[in-house]
Design a protein around this motif. Structure first.
Motif, PDB file in Angstrom:
ATOM      1  N   GLN A   1       0.954   4.327  -2.800  1.00  0.00           N
ATOM      2  CA  GLN A   1       0.897   5.735  -2.406  1.00  0.00           C
ATOM      3  C   GLN A   1       2.064   6.527  -2.984  1.00  0.00           C
ATOM      4  OE1 GLN A   1       0.594   5.870   1.854  1.00  0.00           O
ATOM      5  NE2 GLN A   1      -1.370   4.808   1.875  1.00  0.00           N
ATOM      6  N   ARG A   2       3.247   5.927  -3.006  1.00  0.00           N
ATOM      7  CA  ARG A   2       4.417   6.602  -3.603  1.00  0.00           C
ATOM      8  C   ARG A   2       4.215   6.784  -5.105  1.00  0.00           C
ATOM      9  NH1 ARG A   2       7.872   3.498   0.211  1.00  0.00           N
ATOM     10  NH2 ARG A   2       7.575   1.766  -1.222  1.00  0.00           N
TER      11      ARG A   2
ATOM     12  N   GLN B   1       1.506   7.254  -6.642  1.00  0.00           N
ATOM     13  CA  GLN B   1       0.501   8.285  -6.884  1.00  0.00           C
ATOM     14  C   GLN B   1       1.104   9.684  -6.874  1.00  0.00           C
ATOM     15  OE1 GLN B   1      -2.399   7.557  -3.828  1.00  0.00           O
ATOM     16  NE2 GLN B   1      -3.431   5.957  -5.017  1.00  0.00           N
ATOM     17  N   ARG B   2       2.260   9.830  -6.237  1.00  0.00           N
ATOM     18  CA  ARG B   2       2.873  11.153  -6.103  1.00  0.00           C
ATOM     19  C   ARG B   2       3.892  11.468  -7.198  1.00  0.00           C
ATOM     20  NH1 ARG B   2       2.746   9.672  -0.365  1.00  0.00           N
ATOM     21  NH2 ARG B   2       4.821   8.792  -0.634  1.00  0.00           N
TER      22      ARG B   2
ATOM     23  N   SER C   1       0.838  -1.210   0.000  1.00  0.00           N
ATOM     24  CA  SER C   1       0.000   0.000   0.000  1.00  0.00           C
ATOM     25  C   SER C   1       0.869   1.255   0.000  1.00  0.00           C
ATOM     26  CB  SER C   1      -0.968  -0.002   1.175  1.00  0.00           C
ATOM     27  OG  SER C   1      -0.291   0.182   2.391  1.00  0.00           O
TER      28      SER C   1
END
Length: 154
Positions: A31-32, A34-35, A27
């Motif tokens: 998240q990484r 997405q940035r 997860s």
């Protein structure tokens, strides 16, 4: 007897902790992703900027991919009537994309929003209802388009 029970309990707790740690790590990886900017290889796929997409990593020898994952993806595209596109990629041929998304096994599906950000990475079989739930969290930026698309990429 009590020692065996304690050892078995500790082993079970270790397995559960390892599973939880791997889920947490995966997860964090999403998240990484997405940035950061989407990889340039996505441009070659011709993803529509107004609709979400599913990247479907497979191989020519993957039986579960053909027998279970492909029908689940067809079911999703039929249900959503063109509001999502599915792009089938050979995990060996598209090695850089597979590495970028952390493909550990096939089938792997990556759910992208309309801005090409990964929302979910499913390692292993992802049933149609699971994919539908993941896609339901996306804000649809365009009305339904005629006909869902499934393309096969390199």
């Amino acid at each position: 007897m009590t020692e065996r029970l304690i050892l078995l309990t500790l082993f079970g707790l270790t397995v559960v902790a390892a599973w939880a740690a791997s889920r947490w790590w995966l997860s964090l990886r999403v998240q990484r992703l997405q940035r950061v900017d989407a990889p340039p290889e996505l441009d070659a796929l011709g993803l529509a900027p107004t609709q979400p997409a599913i990247l479907y990593f497979t191989t020519t020898t993957c039986g579960i991919c053909r027998l279970q994952q492909a029908p689940a993806l067809r079911q999703v595209t039929q249900r959503l009537s063109g509001r999502v596109s599915v792009h089938q990629l050979d995990a060996v041929a598209a090695e850089s994309l597979a590495r970028y998304y952390g493909v550990l096994t096939v089938p792997t599906t990556v759910v992208l929003d309309h801005q090409r950000r990964p929302l979910h990475v499913n390692h292993g079989l992802a049933p149609a209802n699971q994919l539908m739930q993941q896609l339901a969290a996306i804000e649809w930026s365009s009305p339904a388009l005629p006909g869902a698309t499934i393309s096969t990429g390199a």
